[in-house]
Design an enzyme around this catalytic site. Structure first.
Site, PDB file in Angstrom:
ATOM      1  N   ASP A  95       5.041  19.710   8.498  1.00 23.00           N
ATOM      2  CA  ASP A  95       5.954  20.858   8.432  1.00 23.00           C
ATOM      3  C   ASP A  95       7.225  20.557   7.627  1.00 23.00           C
ATOM      4  O   ASP A  95       7.754  21.435   6.943  1.00 23.00           O
ATOM      5  CB  ASP A  95       6.319  21.317   9.853  1.00 23.00           C
ATOM      6  CG  ASP A  95       6.937  20.198  10.673  1.00 23.00           C
ATOM      7  OD1 ASP A  95       6.290  19.131  10.785  1.00 23.00           O
ATOM      8  OD2 ASP A  95       8.058  20.361  11.180  1.00 23.00           O
ATOM      9  N   ARG A 136      -8.542  -0.570   4.378  1.00 18.15           N
ATOM     10  CA  ARG A 136      -7.708   0.498   3.829  1.00 18.15           C
ATOM     11  C   ARG A 136      -6.362  -0.043   3.378  1.00 18.15           C
ATOM     12  O   ARG A 136      -5.762   0.491   2.443  1.00 18.15           O
ATOM     13  CB  ARG A 136      -7.460   1.575   4.896  1.00 18.15           C
ATOM     14  CG  ARG A 136      -8.697   2.352   5.244  1.00 18.15           C
ATOM     15  CD  ARG A 136      -8.372   3.476   6.167  1.00 18.15           C
ATOM     16  NE  ARG A 136      -7.322   4.327   5.579  1.00 18.15           N
ATOM     17  CZ  ARG A 136      -6.876   5.430   6.114  1.00 18.15           C
ATOM     18  NH1 ARG A 136      -7.360   5.842   7.255  1.00 18.15           N
ATOM     19  NH2 ARG A 136      -5.942   6.131   5.528  1.00 18.15           N
ATOM     20  N   ARG A 195       0.755  14.165  13.683  1.00 19.66           N
ATOM     21  CA  ARG A 195       1.249  14.000  12.317  1.00 19.66           C
ATOM     22  C   ARG A 195       1.271  15.292  11.494  1.00 19.66           C
ATOM     23  O   ARG A 195       0.555  15.419  10.496  1.00 19.66           O
ATOM     24  CB  ARG A 195       0.451  12.918  11.602  1.00 19.66           C
ATOM     25  CG  ARG A 195       0.461  11.614  12.353  1.00 19.66           C
ATOM     26  CD  ARG A 195      -0.290  10.519  11.643  1.00 19.66           C
ATOM     27  NE  ARG A 195       0.448  10.008  10.499  1.00 19.66           N
ATOM     28  CZ  ARG A 195      -0.010   9.034   9.705  1.00 19.66           C
ATOM     29  NH1 ARG A 195      -1.186   8.512   9.933  1.00 19.66           N
ATOM     30  NH2 ARG A 195       0.706   8.604   8.705  1.00 19.66           N
ATOM     31  N   PRO A 196       2.107  16.242  11.882  1.00 20.22           N
ATOM     32  CA  PRO A 196       2.226  17.471  11.085  1.00 20.22           C
ATOM     33  C   PRO A 196       2.925  17.207   9.744  1.00 20.22           C
ATOM     34  O   PRO A 196       3.513  16.140   9.551  1.00 20.22           O
ATOM     35  CB  PRO A 196       3.087  18.378  11.958  1.00 20.22           C
ATOM     36  CG  PRO A 196       3.817  17.487  12.882  1.00 20.22           C
ATOM     37  CD  PRO A 196       3.003  16.229  13.044  1.00 20.22           C
ATOM     38  N   CYS A 243      -4.768  12.511  13.468  1.00 18.26           N
ATOM     39  CA  CYS A 243      -5.519  11.284  13.217  1.00 18.26           C
ATOM     40  C   CYS A 243      -5.408  10.391  14.438  1.00 18.26           C
ATOM     41  O   CYS A 243      -4.774  10.763  15.424  1.00 18.26           O
ATOM     42  CB  CYS A 243      -5.075  10.587  11.944  1.00 18.26           C
ATOM     43  SG  CYS A 243      -3.596   9.610  12.096  1.00 18.26           S
ATOM     44  N   LYS A 300       0.835  -1.207   0.000  1.00 18.12           N
ATOM     45  CA  LYS A 300       0.000   0.000   0.000  1.00 18.12           C
ATOM     46  C   LYS A 300       0.869   1.256   0.000  1.00 18.12           C
ATOM     47  O   LYS A 300       0.640   2.180  -0.791  1.00 18.12           O
ATOM     48  CB  LYS A 300      -0.883   0.012   1.261  1.00 18.12           C
ATOM     49  CG  LYS A 300      -1.483   1.376   1.571  1.00 18.12           C
ATOM     50  CD  LYS A 300      -2.331   1.377   2.825  1.00 18.12           C
ATOM     51  CE  LYS A 300      -1.602   1.573   4.129  1.00 18.12           C
ATOM     52  NZ  LYS A 300      -1.332   2.975   4.494  1.00 18.12           N
ATOM     53  N   ASN A 301       1.865   1.290   0.880  1.00 21.80           N
ATOM     54  CA  ASN A 301       2.631   2.525   1.059  1.00 21.80           C
ATOM     55  C   ASN A 301       3.645   2.771  -0.055  1.00 21.80           C
ATOM     56  O   ASN A 301       4.327   3.791  -0.060  1.00 21.80           O
ATOM     57  CB  ASN A 301       3.300   2.543   2.436  1.00 21.80           C
ATOM     58  CG  ASN A 301       2.264   2.739   3.538  1.00 21.80           C
ATOM     59  OD1 ASN A 301       1.117   3.097   3.257  1.00 21.80           O
ATOM     60  ND2 ASN A 301       2.658   2.489   4.779  1.00 21.80           N
ATOM     61  N   ASP A 308       4.549   0.209  12.073  1.00 24.89           N
ATOM     62  CA  ASP A 308       3.375  -0.425  11.466  1.00 24.89           C
ATOM     63  C   ASP A 308       3.246  -1.907  11.822  1.00 24.89           C
ATOM     64  O   ASP A 308       2.266  -2.545  11.444  1.00 24.89           O
ATOM     65  CB  ASP A 308       3.415  -0.272   9.932  1.00 24.89           C
ATOM     66  CG  ASP A 308       3.170   1.159   9.491  1.00 24.89           C
ATOM     67  OD1 ASP A 308       2.718   1.973  10.323  1.00 24.89           O
ATOM     68  OD2 ASP A 308       3.435   1.473   8.308  1.00 24.89           O
TER      69      ASP A 308
HETATM   70  N1  EPU Z   1       6.493  14.228  11.195  1.00 24.52           N
HETATM   71  C1  EPU Z   1       6.607  15.561  11.525  1.00 24.52           C
HETATM   72  N2  EPU Z   1       6.614  16.476  10.505  1.00 24.52           N
HETATM   73  C2  EPU Z   1       6.506  16.116   9.203  1.00 24.52           C
HETATM   74  C3  EPU Z   1       6.398  14.749   8.869  1.00 24.52           C
HETATM   75  C4  EPU Z   1       6.408  13.826   9.898  1.00 24.52           C
HETATM   76  O1  EPU Z   1       6.699  15.923  12.693  1.00 24.52           O
HETATM   77  O2  EPU Z   1       6.506  17.005   8.340  1.00 24.52           O
HETATM   78  C5  EPU Z   1       6.524  13.216  12.259  1.00 24.52           C
HETATM   79  C6  EPU Z   1       5.227  12.413  12.339  1.00 24.52           C
HETATM   80  O3  EPU Z   1       4.256  13.066  13.117  1.00 24.52           O
HETATM   81  C7  EPU Z   1       5.711  11.134  12.958  1.00 24.52           C
HETATM   82  C8  EPU Z   1       7.119  10.964  12.351  1.00 24.52           C
HETATM   83  O4  EPU Z   1       7.484  12.252  11.931  1.00 24.52           O
HETATM   84  O5  EPU Z   1       5.813  11.277  14.344  1.00 24.52           O
HETATM   85  C9  EPU Z   1       7.216  10.017  11.166  1.00 24.52           C
HETATM   86  O6  EPU Z   1       6.186  10.291  10.258  1.00 24.52           O
HETATM   87  P1  EPU Z   1       6.282  10.008   8.692  1.00 24.52           P
HETATM   88  O7  EPU Z   1       6.191  11.293   7.984  1.00 24.52           O
HETATM   89  O8  EPU Z   1       7.439   9.128   8.399  1.00 24.52           O
HETATM   90  O9  EPU Z   1       4.935   9.191   8.454  1.00 24.52           O
HETATM   91  P2  EPU Z   1       4.066   9.258   7.151  1.00 24.52           P
HETATM   92  O10 EPU Z   1       4.931   9.489   5.988  1.00 24.52           O
HETATM   93  O11 EPU Z   1       2.914  10.165   7.381  1.00 24.52           O
HETATM   94  C10 EPU Z   1       4.270   6.733   6.544  1.00 24.52           C
HETATM   95  C11 EPU Z   1       3.322   5.595   6.326  1.00 24.52           C
HETATM   96  C12 EPU Z   1       2.721   5.186   7.665  1.00 24.52           C
HETATM   97  C13 EPU Z   1       3.864   4.774   8.595  1.00 24.52           C
HETATM   98  C14 EPU Z   1       4.867   5.926   8.722  1.00 24.52           C
HETATM   99  C15 EPU Z   1       6.080   5.568   9.551  1.00 24.52           C
HETATM  100  C16 EPU Z   1       2.536   6.031   4.078  1.00 24.52           C
HETATM  101  C17 EPU Z   1       1.435   6.416   3.177  1.00 24.52           C
HETATM  102  N3  EPU Z   1       2.281   6.029   5.397  1.00 24.52           N
HETATM  103  O12 EPU Z   1       3.496   7.790   7.099  1.00 24.52           O
HETATM  104  O13 EPU Z   1       1.873   4.076   7.418  1.00 24.52           O
HETATM  105  O14 EPU Z   1       3.368   4.438   9.859  1.00 24.52           O
HETATM  106  O15 EPU Z   1       5.308   6.322   7.412  1.00 24.52           O
HETATM  107  O16 EPU Z   1       6.736   4.490   9.015  1.00 24.52           O
HETATM  108  O17 EPU Z   1       3.628   5.703   3.622  1.00 24.52           O
HETATM  109  C18 EPU Z   1       0.155   2.558   7.882  1.00 24.52           C
HETATM  110  O18 EPU Z   1       0.384   2.045   6.768  1.00 24.52           O
HETATM  111  O19 EPU Z   1      -0.599   2.028   8.738  1.00 24.52           O
HETATM  112  C19 EPU Z   1       0.765   3.843   8.196  1.00 24.52           C
HETATM  113  C20 EPU Z   1       0.309   4.645   9.157  1.00 24.52           C
END
Ligand code: EPU
Length: 417
Positions: free
Chosen positions: A125, A397, A122-123, A117, A23-24, A305
């Site tokens: 920024d 999902r 999950r910002p 969520c 999925k990801n 995950d």
């Molecule tokens: N974060 C920030 N600022 C940002 C981006 C992230 O503070 O701009 C923080 C997040 O709040 C979190 C950490 O950094 O605490 C890591 O977040 P990341 O951005 O890596 O997560 P994501 O890209 O939103 C993807 C997967 C998630 C998976 C995470 C971590 C996708 C579509 N989603 O999310 O998948 O948990 O990486 O590996 O790739 C799932 O499939 O169930 C799922 C939640």
């Protein structure tokens, strides 16, 4: 009433089961189609609710989408709208993946801010800071991020933390920027490397995929390409735990064992028997798992995950285990539901302490998010008696036909409307 899964637990699972595409990795691959006017063909798109949401979003932006599953072609001949509306972004945060490609190809994007969520704040920024470094002008207005740039310019970006979709967004944007971009502290997840492979097939110049340092030399245009999406390492891990927790004998096929090495190491520590082939892993469940501590971290560490799913196994261990969740601040929603099945787990902030019990009892439980629902299904497979998992739309999902795959291994599991 929304659909639920009814599980009659206690059957050791046996047989072979194939993993679907990730999925990801599918979600960013679909978003990457925005970067070119030519078709992007994806050979093995998993049939998932999130994929349907991303497809719908791309259609609102001007994509024509043909086929599904084994052979989907997405073509965005012209970007017709630059708006990712709140209705879609609020159902799926990964919608934010259209931000980088839209600014890079179209020069503007208006993407609803995802908001928090179930699993954390999950910002985004880091996505925005990186795009600003590439020269985008960014404002937040009425709950939307508005980003504009006539042509993005290569820059040196060091993200403050490791972000998966953030790295993907910036990599896609940089692929069409003028000049060279360096992304340091990049996410090393196989899904990021898979996106880099697709972009390379489209004509992007990217070095360092799969490492923390990406160097991207921008090109004026990208072309269409055909791509096969990487196997889902989280689905693979979930199926491995299903074999282990039911004291079964299951061979999970069509995966990349390297991508699950942190999970395999933990399963081994828990006393699970493992045999690893080039594209498969055979798992044999122990009479009773051993306790093991785990800390989640970015790849190649133990994935957040898989935290909930592993916890179901730890919950049955002979001894006490400790889980430290370092990625998301609220990812213990499964704990209270597992307690309803007899698990003894206490949480304190980012730490859960699990005192193993000899068995779970079936109970009605409620899914709160995707991986929590997978954990409840696993606990139900191991439990004595009947478990009913409500709100399975969370599961849909991200898992393709999970109950069919489990049923083929002998599980007594049924979907009820
Ligand atoms: N974060 C920030 N600022 C940002 C981006 C992230 O503070 O701009 C923080 C997040 O709040 C979190 C950490 O950094 O605490 C890591 O977040 P990341 O951005 O890596 O997560 P994501 O890209 O939103 C993807 C997967 C998630 C998976 C995470 C971590 C996708 C579509 N989603 O999310 O998948 O948990 O990486 O590996 O790739 C799932 O499939 O169930 C799922 C939640």
């Amino acid at each position: 009433m929304a659909a639920r899964l009814e599980i009659e637990g206690g059957v050791p699972l046996r047989g072979r089961v194939a993993v679907s595409a990730a999925k990801n990795a599918a979600l960013p691959a679909l978003a990457a189609a925005l970067l070119t006017s030519e078709p992007v063909r994806l050979a093995n798109v998993p049939a998932l609710a999130d994929v349907a949401t991303m497809t719908r979003l791309l259609e609102t932006l001007g994509a024509s989408v043909a086929g599904e599953g084994a052979g989907m072609a997405v073509r965005v001949e012209r970007v017709r709208s630059d708006v990712a509306p709140y209705e879609l972004v609020s159902t799926m945060r990964a919608s934010v993946l259209v931000l980088g490609p839209l600014v890079a190809r179209h020069g503007s994007a208006r993407v609803a801010l995802p908001g928090g969520c179930a699993i954390g704040v999950r910002p985004i920024d880091q996505h925005l800071k990186g795009l600003a470094k590439l020269g985008a002008e960014i404002v937040i207005e009425n709950g939307y991020v508005i980003a504009r740039a006539s042509r993005l310019k290569g820059a040196r970006i060091t993200t403050d933390l490791v972000t998966v979709t953030g790295t993907e967004n910036l990599m896609m944007a940089a692929a069409l920027a003028e000049g060279t971009t360096l992304i340091e502290n990049a996410a090393r997840e196989p899904e990021v490397a898979d996106l880099a492979a697709l972009l390379a097939a489209m004509g992007a110049r990217i070095e360092g995929a799969g490492t923390a340092r990406l160097e991207i030399e921008g090109v004026p245009e990208l072309a269409g390409a055909t791509h096969r999406i990487v196997p889902d390492r989280i689905e693979a891990g979930t199926l491995l735990v299903a074999g282990a927790i039911t004291r079964g004998d299951v061979t999970v096929t069509d995966l990349v064992p390297d991508h699950v090495s942190a999970v395999l190491a933990k399963l081994e520590e828990c006393g699970v028997g493992l045999e690893v082939g080039p594209t498969w892993v055979r798992v044999r469940g122990p009479e009773r798992p051993r306790a093991a501590d785990v800390t989640t971290s970015p790849y190649p560490g133990f994935p957040t995950d898989m935290q909930a799913q592993l916890m179901t196994l730890q919950g049955l261990a002979d001894g006490q285990s400790r889980v430290t969740e370092t990625i998301f601040e609220n990812r213990f929603m499964h704990v209270a539901e597992l307690a309803r099945m007899g698990a003894r787990i206490e949480t304190d902030g980012a730490i859960a302490v699990i005192r193993g019990v000899p068995g779970y009892q079936g109970a009605p439980v409620m899914a709160s998010d995707l991986r929590a629902s997978a954990a409840l299904v696993l606990a139900g497979l191991a439990a004595a008696g009947r478990t009913s998992v409500a709100r399975v739309y969370h599961l849909d999902r991200g898992y393709e036909r999970l109950e069919a795959k489990l049923a083929a291994l002998g599980a007594r599991i049924e979907r009820r409307a």
